[in-house]
Design an enzyme around this catalytic site. Structure first.
Site, PDB file in Angstrom:
ATOM      1  N   SER A  86      -1.170  26.907   8.010  1.00  0.00           N
ATOM      2  CA  SER A  86      -0.153  27.532   7.181  1.00  0.00           C
ATOM      3  C   SER A  86       1.076  27.754   8.054  1.00  0.00           C
ATOM      4  O   SER A  86       0.983  27.762   9.284  1.00  0.00           O
ATOM      5  CB  SER A  86      -0.666  28.881   6.666  1.00  0.00           C
ATOM      6  OG  SER A  86       0.375  29.661   6.123  1.00  0.00           O
ATOM      7  N   TYR A 144      -4.620  37.402   7.886  1.00  0.00           N
ATOM      8  CA  TYR A 144      -4.438  35.986   7.528  1.00  0.00           C
ATOM      9  C   TYR A 144      -3.787  35.249   8.700  1.00  0.00           C
ATOM     10  O   TYR A 144      -4.228  34.155   9.084  1.00  0.00           O
ATOM     11  CB  TYR A 144      -3.588  35.887   6.271  1.00  0.00           C
ATOM     12  CG  TYR A 144      -3.375  34.476   5.761  1.00  0.00           C
ATOM     13  CD1 TYR A 144      -4.435  33.740   5.244  1.00  0.00           C
ATOM     14  CD2 TYR A 144      -2.117  33.883   5.784  1.00  0.00           C
ATOM     15  CE1 TYR A 144      -4.249  32.451   4.766  1.00  0.00           C
ATOM     16  CE2 TYR A 144      -1.919  32.606   5.310  1.00  0.00           C
ATOM     17  CZ  TYR A 144      -2.979  31.885   4.800  1.00  0.00           C
ATOM     18  OH  TYR A 144      -2.790  30.610   4.328  1.00  0.00           O
TER      19      TYR A 144
END
Length: 218
Positions: free
Chosen positions: A82, A95
């Protein structure tokens, strides 16, 4: 054939079954979800599951395929991270931890496996025009962080989401990574991701940190 990356035993059994009757050239590690919110809002179980899915799942699936690729002296691992595996952001700390870890794992492993002709690559998408925010997102809230969360939410307007990358465009980048034959490690996917990563390189990580941090001091 089902494969749950959080179930190590079942994963190993599934991979062994696949390799009995199939040849594999590319392993794509794409399983994952987002745990979004202030750290104080999460339970220990939520944090553990985030790391188990996003990081340990990648490591365990990869480890199961390494002997097969090593014996063949070829093969490619593609790990989807990501933008938040390249830079930190508020409400994304856990995350971030999982995705930064996958990026570091991939780079270290790429050095290990180069001698066997095995490539390891990372695809880092930015915002996606998918149902990630519904199907693949868990959140937490804590009253002390209301102002912070409101500020973060300003960056997720309908107009901004409309400019996010389409899934088929990221799929094309994954295909390119699998077939281009390059020793390239990172593939940044999406205009927003490219702009943020370019800014990180130009400002330096410390400079970008100061820029983002300034937005969230109240």
């Amino acid at each position: 054939m089902g494969l749950d990356v959080t179930d190590t035993v079942k994963s190993q059994e599934t991979i062994a079954e696949i390799l009995k009757s199939n040849s594999v050239d590319v392993v794509l590690n794409n399983a994952g979800y987002g745990l979004i919110g202030p750290l104080e809002s999460f339970t220990a179980e939520q944090i553990q599951m985030q790391i188990q899915t996003n990081l340990m799942g990648v490591i365990q699936i990869t480890q199961a395929f390494v002997p097969y690729f090593r014996e063949r002296k070829s093969g490619t691992f593609i790990n989807v991270t990501s933008t938040f595996g390249l830079l930190g952001y508020p409400t994304c700390s856990v995350y971030n931890a999982s995705k930064f870890a996958v990026d570091g794992f991939s780079e270290g492993l790429a050095y290990e496996l180069a001698q066997f002709g095995i490539k390891v690559k990372v695809v880092a998408p930015g915002g996606m025009q998918t149902d990630f925010a519904g199907r693949s997102l868990q959140g937490g809230m804590h009253e002390a962080y209301g102002q912070l969360v409101a500020k973060v939410s300003e960056g997720y307007s309908e107009e901004q989401i409309a400019n996010y990358t389409k899934a088929e465009d990221v799929a094309q980048i994954i295909y390119d990574a699998a077939t281009d034959g390059k020793p390239q490690l990172r593939y940044i996917a999406g205009n927003d991701a490219i702009a943020l990563y370019k800014e990180r390189l130009e400002l330096t990580p410390e400079g970008q940190f100061e820029k983002i941090r300034a937005q969230f001091i109240f």
